[in-house]
Design a protein around this motif. Structure first.
Motif, mmCIF file in Angstrom:
data_model
loop_
_atom_site.group_PDB
_atom_site.id
_atom_site.type_symbol
_atom_site.label_atom_id
_atom_site.label_comp_id
_atom_site.label_asym_id
_atom_site.label_seq_id
_atom_site.Cartn_x
_atom_site.Cartn_y
_atom_site.Cartn_z
ATOM 1 N N MET A 157 47.172 -127.422 -44.443
ATOM 2 C CA MET A 157 47.574 -126.377 -45.389
ATOM 3 C C MET A 157 47.042 -125.007 -44.959
ATOM 4 S SD MET A 157 47.011 -128.357 -49.055
ATOM 5 C CE MET A 157 48.454 -127.670 -49.877
ATOM 6 N N ILE A 158 47.705 -123.968 -45.465
ATOM 7 C CA ILE A 158 47.236 -122.590 -45.285
ATOM 8 C C ILE A 158 46.996 -122.023 -46.686
ATOM 9 C CG2 ILE A 158 47.758 -120.296 -44.388
ATOM 10 C CD1 ILE A 158 49.760 -121.673 -42.460
ATOM 11 N N TYR A 159 45.805 -121.447 -46.880
ATOM 12 C CA TYR A 159 45.422 -120.868 -48.176
ATOM 13 C C TYR A 159 45.244 -119.364 -47.990
ATOM 14 C CZ TYR A 159 42.310 -119.589 -52.050
ATOM 15 O OH TYR A 159 41.732 -118.985 -53.146
ATOM 16 N N VAL A 160 45.929 -118.590 -48.822
ATOM 17 C CA VAL A 160 45.873 -117.133 -48.706
ATOM 18 C C VAL A 160 45.576 -116.530 -50.080
ATOM 19 C CG1 VAL A 160 47.123 -115.043 -48.037
ATOM 20 C CG2 VAL A 160 47.594 -117.188 -46.854
ATOM 21 N N THR A 161 44.622 -115.591 -50.137
ATOM 22 C CA THR A 161 44.453 -114.760 -51.331
ATOM 23 C C THR A 161 44.947 -113.359 -50.971
ATOM 24 O OG1 THR A 161 42.172 -114.204 -50.725
ATOM 25 C CG2 THR A 161 42.479 -116.065 -52.181
ATOM 26 N N ASN A 162 45.722 -112.781 -51.872
ATOM 27 C CA ASN A 162 46.356 -111.505 -51.542
ATOM 28 C C ASN A 162 46.583 -110.674 -52.793
ATOM 29 O OD1 ASN A 162 48.518 -113.728 -51.886
ATOM 30 N ND2 ASN A 162 49.661 -111.837 -52.283
ATOM 31 N N GLU A 163 46.959 -109.416 -52.584
ATOM 32 C CA GLU A 163 47.367 -108.547 -53.690
ATOM 33 C C GLU A 163 48.829 -108.846 -53.992
ATOM 34 O OE1 GLU A 163 46.718 -104.617 -52.287
ATOM 35 O OE2 GLU A 163 44.590 -104.937 -51.897
ATOM 36 N N ASP A 164 49.145 -108.942 -55.279
ATOM 37 C CA ASP A 164 50.516 -109.271 -55.697
ATOM 38 C C ASP A 164 51.397 -108.025 -55.584
ATOM 39 O OD1 ASP A 164 52.684 -110.627 -56.802
ATOM 40 O OD2 ASP A 164 52.135 -109.998 -58.834
ATOM 41 N N LYS A 165 51.894 -107.793 -54.354
ATOM 42 C CA LYS A 165 52.766 -106.634 -54.113
ATOM 43 C C LYS A 165 54.017 -107.088 -53.368
ATOM 44 C CE LYS A 165 49.129 -103.116 -54.001
ATOM 45 N NZ LYS A 165 48.426 -102.108 -53.177
ATOM 46 N N PRO A 166 55.140 -106.398 -53.578
ATOM 47 C CA PRO A 166 56.383 -106.787 -52.911
ATOM 48 C C PRO A 166 56.230 -106.764 -51.384
ATOM 49 C CG PRO A 166 56.813 -105.178 -54.638
ATOM 50 C CD PRO A 166 55.322 -105.253 -54.489
#
Length: 529
Positions: free
Chosen positions: A457-466
């Protein structure tokens, strides 16, 4: 009811054989059988237990022929000679004796350090050759010198204690060592780079994992002070042997003492014959006392299991009764995976683990579940951790482990939440088991998800932006990575979000770096379950 029957296929002490007999277990003692795998395969079907050291190889072929076998007991810690997945698939318990060799191995490391400081083997060979080279062997004192201990677990902590008795200054690097535990040990906790810079002697006491392989390589050696001496009684592969040889030749490293090698048996090695090197043939656990201790211990453990069903020091199963097993089994899988999820994301010292059990699961044997969480949590860093040894290892490192039991307060019939507190942050992850018996992730850091644990699996945390999902998916497409499942979640529009993607095949290392470089990404990690 017939007596259980145990085959001992390696050399165990007569006292261990007698323990089996005194407890009412029938014993077939054939100490040389382990070297004859074909004969072992022919007769293994007649036995309930197999007691071994390192000579016997319990391969999948042997295990397949073991129609009655219930338990394999390894007198010692290493179980590389047992194919554990094959044993687990057949419901065979694999036991070891994880702590019987600790003092012996620690003493061997101290012995090698002293021999290295005074060039004892070289001086002995010279003197016995009639040379009397008194001025050639100018050693160094141990008193007042700084010993860097890499890995402050069971064996490493004993080394720390003995070194302080020799009036050495002890500094330690261990990602799981808390400040409180370090104070108890009388050790100054440091990062690896500082240990390399300050230590006069460096001794290794860490398992071999992907993170520790070649932990002493050319780059690490370059950070050490000139004249450093290196001791390895832990695992071959922790030291880059070619880099060490070059540093010895340049005189940057004054000497090295090795009990373990990248390839064993080490009948030839580039370091052999170097005047600054002392070598022993993996003698860390080789004392009369250690061999006797582990033999007696495995005889007791195997007898307990065969006669009463009690399980202790099992590699592939927690300590639970036969009645509890069916209910607990899917929750043990969930607990270990939740721990593994948190462990693979944790890179700094763990201070506290809080495990909350809500609903029906709170009425089960949560001690076994907590052991499973800890095993999953610690294994990414420490390698050889099982559900029995994990609580001991956590305690050794001063981690606080809290269990919280609650009646059903969530939307789920049963819910397990694992919250890990490090020096820098707190991270929580929750999961449940649905009616199909499969563990599921349902909450990560307060963000709702609903995901199975995929193999890769790949786990990513990010800013919810288009734009993030398009760029992320393009990177996977460019790398010819096939997506199996894709899960998204967010706190609120425009806030923190996560992506959890199951893929076919392993995650290439360069892909993680490319994902991390995307503008909205805060963290990207490859996970394996």
């Amino acid at each position: 009811m017939s007596k259980p029957k145990v085959l001992i296929s390696d050399a165990l002490s007569p006292a261990a054989v007698q323990i089996f007999r005194d407890r009412g277990v029938e014993v077939d003692f054939q100490p040389n059988l382990g070297k004859d795998k074909d004969k072992l395969a022919d007769i293994i079907g007649d036995y309930d237990g197999l007691a071994i050291r390192s000579a016997t190889k319990a391969t999948a072929k042997i295990i397949e022929r073991a129609k009655r076998l219930k338990v394999i007991g390894r007198a010692g810690i290493g179980v590389d000679n047992v194919e554990i997945p094959a044993a687990t698939a057949k419901g065979i318990i694999v036991m070891n004796t994880p702590f019987g060799n600790s003092i012996t191995t620690a003493e061997h490391a101290i012995t090698l350090m002293l021999a290295l400081a005074r060039e004892i083997p070289q001086a002995d060979a010279s003197t016995q050759a009639g040379k009397w080279e008194k001025n050639r062997f100018m050693g160094v004192e141990i008193t007042g010198k700084t010993l860097g201990v890499v890995g402050c677990g069971n064996i490493g902590s004993i080394v720390c204690d003995r070194a302080q008795g020799l009036r050495m200054k002890v500094i330690g690097f261990d990602p799981f060592l808390t400040e409180e535990r370090a104070r108890d040990l009388g050790v100054e906790k440091v990062e690896l780079d500082e240990l390399l810079k300050r230590a006069d002697f460096i001794t290794l006491h860490t398992p071999l994992t992907d993170k520790t392989r070649n932990i002493i390589d050319a780059a690490a050696i370059a950070k050490t002070k000139k004249g450093v001496r290196i001791i390895n009684c832990a695992r071959g592969g922790l030291v880059d042997e070619q880099a060490l040889l070059e540093a010895l030749n340049s005189k940057h490293v004054a000497g090295a003492a090795l009990d373990v090698f990248a390839e064993e048996p080490a009948t030839s090695n580039a370091l052999f014959g170097h005047p600054g090197v002392i070598c022993t043939p993996h003698l860390g656990a080789s004392t009369t006392e250690a061999q006797e201790n582990v033999a007696l211990q495995i005889a007791e453990q195997m007898s307990d299991y065969l006669l009463t069903g009690a399980i202790s020091n099992a590699i592939n199963f927690p300590s639970i009764t036969a009645e509890e097993a069916p209910k607990l089994k899917p929750f043990i899988a969930l607990a270990e995976k939740l721990g593994s999820f948190a462990g693979q994301l944790t890179e700094s010292s763990i201070a506290k683990i809080q495990i909350t059990y809500e609903g029906h699961v709170a009425e089960m044997k949560t001690k076994a579940l907590t052991s499973a969480v800890l095993a999953g949590l610690l294994r990414p860093m420490l390698g050889e951790v099982n559900v029995v040894s994990a609580p001991v290892i956590a305690k050794e490192r001063g981690m606080i482990v809290d269990e919280v039991l609650r009646a059903g307060e969530s939307d789920y019939e049963s819910l397990i939440t694992v919250a890990v507190t490090t020096e820098h942050q707190e991270r929580a992850v929750s999961g449940t088991v649905y009616a199909d018996g499969k563990p599921r992730l349902v909450d990560i850091k307060g963000i709702r998800v609903d995901a199975e644990f995929g193999k890769s699996m790949i786990y990513v945390t990010n800013e919810d932006k288009p734009g993030f999902i398009g760029k992320f998916a393009s990177l996977l497409g460019d790398a010819k990575i096939n997506i199996a499942t894709f899960h998204l979640g967010r706190v609120a529009a425009g806030g923190d979000a996560i992506a959890l993607v199951e893929i076919d095949g392993a995650v290439p290392a360069d892909l993680v770096a490319k994902i991390q470089a995307l503008p909205q990404v805060k963290q990207a990690k490859a996970l394996a379950f």
